[in-house]
Scaffold this motif. Structure first.
Motif, mmCIF file in Angstrom:
data_model
loop_
_atom_site.group_PDB
_atom_site.id
_atom_site.type_symbol
_atom_site.label_atom_id
_atom_site.label_comp_id
_atom_site.label_asym_id
_atom_site.label_seq_id
_atom_site.Cartn_x
_atom_site.Cartn_y
_atom_site.Cartn_z
ATOM 1 N N GLN A 184 0.815 -1.216 0.000
ATOM 2 C CA GLN A 184 0.000 0.000 0.000
ATOM 3 C C GLN A 184 0.848 1.266 0.000
ATOM 4 O O GLN A 184 0.442 2.286 -0.546
ATOM 5 N N ILE A 185 2.030 1.209 0.630
ATOM 6 C CA ILE A 185 2.860 2.414 0.699
ATOM 7 C C ILE A 185 3.976 2.429 -0.334
ATOM 8 O O ILE A 185 4.869 3.273 -0.289
ATOM 9 N N GLY A 186 3.912 1.491 -1.276
ATOM 10 C CA GLY A 186 4.841 1.512 -2.397
ATOM 11 C C GLY A 186 6.177 0.842 -2.150
ATOM 12 O O GLY A 186 7.143 1.108 -2.869
ATOM 13 N N LEU A 187 6.265 -0.010 -1.149
ATOM 14 C CA LEU A 187 7.487 -0.757 -0.882
ATOM 15 C C LEU A 187 7.307 -2.192 -1.359
ATOM 16 O O LEU A 187 6.180 -2.651 -1.547
ATOM 17 N N PRO A 188 8.402 -2.919 -1.558
ATOM 18 C CA PRO A 188 8.269 -4.315 -1.977
ATOM 19 C C PRO A 188 7.436 -5.125 -0.976
ATOM 20 O O PRO A 188 7.664 -5.058 0.225
ATOM 21 N N ALA A 189 6.487 -5.870 -1.475
ATOM 22 C CA ALA A 189 5.580 -6.647 -0.622
ATOM 23 C C ALA A 189 6.053 -8.084 -0.516
ATOM 24 O O ALA A 189 5.283 -9.019 -0.673
ATOM 25 N N THR A 190 7.344 -8.249 -0.228
ATOM 26 C CA THR A 190 7.899 -9.596 -0.123
ATOM 27 C C THR A 190 8.298 -9.897 1.312
ATOM 28 O O THR A 190 8.609 -8.987 2.094
ATOM 29 N N ALA A 191 8.314 -11.178 1.632
ATOM 30 C CA ALA A 191 8.735 -11.602 2.968
ATOM 31 C C ALA A 191 10.202 -11.248 3.199
ATOM 32 O O ALA A 191 10.583 -10.848 4.304
ATOM 33 N N ALA A 192 11.020 -11.365 2.177
ATOM 34 C CA ALA A 192 12.450 -11.054 2.324
ATOM 35 C C ALA A 192 12.668 -9.588 2.676
ATOM 36 O O ALA A 192 13.507 -9.265 3.538
ATOM 37 N N PHE A 193 11.928 -8.704 2.039
ATOM 38 C CA PHE A 193 12.053 -7.277 2.340
ATOM 39 C C PHE A 193 11.605 -6.991 3.772
ATOM 40 O O PHE A 193 12.279 -6.264 4.511
ATOM 41 N N ALA A 194 10.482 -7.563 4.176
ATOM 42 C CA ALA A 194 9.972 -7.364 5.536
ATOM 43 C C ALA A 194 10.978 -7.881 6.562
ATOM 44 O O ALA A 194 11.246 -7.218 7.574
ATOM 45 N N ARG A 195 11.553 -9.057 6.306
ATOM 46 C CA ARG A 195 12.537 -9.616 7.237
ATOM 47 C C ARG A 195 13.787 -8.744 7.321
ATOM 48 O O ARG A 195 14.366 -8.579 8.388
ATOM 49 N N THR A 196 14.198 -8.194 6.193
ATOM 50 C CA THR A 196 15.358 -7.300 6.196
ATOM 51 C C THR A 196 15.092 -6.086 7.084
ATOM 52 O O THR A 196 15.948 -5.694 7.893
ATOM 53 N N LEU A 197 13.919 -5.477 6.948
ATOM 54 C CA LEU A 197 13.564 -4.352 7.813
ATOM 55 C C LEU A 197 13.519 -4.779 9.274
ATOM 56 O O LEU A 197 13.975 -4.047 10.162
ATOM 57 N N GLY A 198 12.976 -5.963 9.533
ATOM 58 C CA GLY A 198 12.909 -6.478 10.894
ATOM 59 C C GLY A 198 14.289 -6.674 11.497
ATOM 60 O O GLY A 198 14.530 -6.322 12.654
ATOM 61 N N ILE A 199 15.214 -7.214 10.718
ATOM 62 C CA ILE A 199 16.581 -7.422 11.208
ATOM 63 C C ILE A 199 17.283 -6.095 11.453
ATOM 64 O O ILE A 199 17.941 -5.913 12.483
ATOM 65 N N LEU A 200 17.139 -5.147 10.520
ATOM 66 C CA LEU A 200 17.747 -3.824 10.708
ATOM 67 C C LEU A 200 17.224 -3.147 11.972
ATOM 68 O O LEU A 200 17.987 -2.576 12.747
ATOM 69 N N GLY A 201 15.915 -3.214 12.165
ATOM 70 C CA GLY A 201 15.321 -2.622 13.355
ATOM 71 C C GLY A 201 15.787 -3.308 14.622
ATOM 72 O O GLY A 201 16.116 -2.645 15.621
ATOM 73 N N LEU A 202 15.856 -4.616 14.605
ATOM 74 C CA LEU A 202 16.253 -5.378 15.789
ATOM 75 C C LEU A 202 17.719 -5.164 16.146
ATOM 76 O O LEU A 202 18.056 -4.977 17.322
ATOM 77 N N VAL A 203 18.599 -5.190 15.161
ATOM 78 C CA VAL A 203 20.023 -4.954 15.425
ATOM 79 C C VAL A 203 20.232 -3.552 15.994
ATOM 80 O O VAL A 203 20.956 -3.364 16.982
ATOM 81 N N SER A 204 19.587 -2.561 15.400
ATOM 82 C CA SER A 204 19.695 -1.188 15.907
ATOM 83 C C SER A 204 19.136 -1.091 17.315
ATOM 84 O O SER A 204 19.690 -0.390 18.174
ATOM 85 N N LEU A 205 18.049 -1.795 17.574
ATOM 86 C CA LEU A 205 17.432 -1.776 18.898
ATOM 87 C C LEU A 205 18.340 -2.406 19.946
ATOM 88 O O LEU A 205 18.457 -1.889 21.064
ATOM 89 N N ILE A 206 19.005 -3.496 19.600
ATOM 90 C CA ILE A 206 19.942 -4.131 20.532
ATOM 91 C C ILE A 206 21.072 -3.162 20.864
ATOM 92 O O ILE A 206 21.469 -3.033 22.027
ATOM 93 N N LEU A 207 21.580 -2.470 19.855
ATOM 94 C CA LEU A 207 22.620 -1.465 20.106
ATOM 95 C C LEU A 207 22.103 -0.364 21.024
ATOM 96 O O LEU A 207 22.819 0.107 21.913
ATOM 97 N N TYR A 208 20.861 0.066 20.826
ATOM 98 C CA TYR A 208 20.257 1.110 21.667
ATOM 99 C C TYR A 208 20.066 0.636 23.108
ATOM 100 O O TYR A 208 20.284 1.391 24.045
ATOM 101 N N ALA A 209 19.690 -0.610 23.289
ATOM 102 C CA ALA A 209 19.396 -1.124 24.631
ATOM 103 C C ALA A 209 20.660 -1.344 25.460
ATOM 104 O O ALA A 209 20.604 -1.292 26.687
ATOM 105 N N TYR A 210 21.787 -1.564 24.818
ATOM 106 C CA TYR A 210 23.045 -1.788 25.524
ATOM 107 C C TYR A 210 23.686 -0.428 25.806
ATOM 108 O O TYR A 210 23.964 0.331 24.874
ATOM 109 N N PRO A 211 23.917 -0.087 27.080
ATOM 110 C CA PRO A 211 24.380 1.265 27.428
ATOM 111 C C PRO A 211 25.641 1.740 26.690
ATOM 112 O O PRO A 211 25.722 2.904 26.307
ATOM 113 N N ARG A 212 26.598 0.882 26.463
ATOM 114 C CA ARG A 212 27.847 1.317 25.821
ATOM 115 C C ARG A 212 27.662 1.682 24.359
ATOM 116 O O ARG A 212 28.453 2.438 23.793
ATOM 117 N N THR A 213 26.634 1.144 23.713
ATOM 118 C CA THR A 213 26.396 1.423 22.289
ATOM 119 C C THR A 213 25.061 2.132 22.060
ATOM 120 O O THR A 213 24.583 2.202 20.936
#
Length: 137
Positions: free
Chosen positions: A49-78
């Motif tokens: 609907q918002i013009g992005l690829p509607a594939t599972a691979a694309f969604a998983r890539t966004l999920g991994i990017l968000g999760l890795v960044s979130l882990i860095l945010y949650a750890y005080p040193r990073t």
């Protein structure tokens, strides 16, 4: 030789305010990343609907990017690196919604609201961030 510190100690109230804001942001992003890793049908449908690829691979890539960044945010040193990466992630969401003309206050600016919570939580819990972003002298 006398050393001076550029940062004031964190009060108990500031620390807990930062923890609560950061915790809320972390919970939201865990949910967001999780539904993209699966990915749920609503994720791929919304992507289309918002013009992005509607594939599972694309969604998983966004999920991994968000999760890795979130882990860095949650750890005080990073946490600052994680906050920078998550700010870029939210900026992409804002740009995407702006591009397609989504409602301003509910969709387009939602990433900005999350960014304020993200940085607010870090500002309250990390005196180094307060030294970089002073609101008063």
């Amino acid at each position: 030789m006398q050393t001076t510190t550029l940062t004031a100690p964190v009060s108990n109230a500031q620390l807990w305010t930062g923890r609560v804001l950061s915790g809320l942001f972390i919970l939201f992003m865990l949910f967001d990343s999780s539904i993209k890793l699966v990915p749920l049908a609503v994720v791929t449908e919304t992507s289309a609907q918002i013009g992005l690829p509607a594939t599972a691979a694309f969604a998983r890539t966004l999920g991994i990017l968000g999760l890795v960044s979130l882990i860095l945010y949650a750890y005080p040193r990073t946490a600052v690196l994680g906050a920078i990466l998550l700010t870029a992630y939210m900026g992409g969401a804002v740009a995407t919604h702006f591009r397609i003309g989504s409602p301003l206050f509910t969709h387009t600016l939602f990433g900005v609201y999350l960014g304020v919570i993200l940085w607010g939580g870090l500002w309250f819990r990390d005196p180094r961030v307060r030294a970089l972003i002073p609101f008063s002298n």
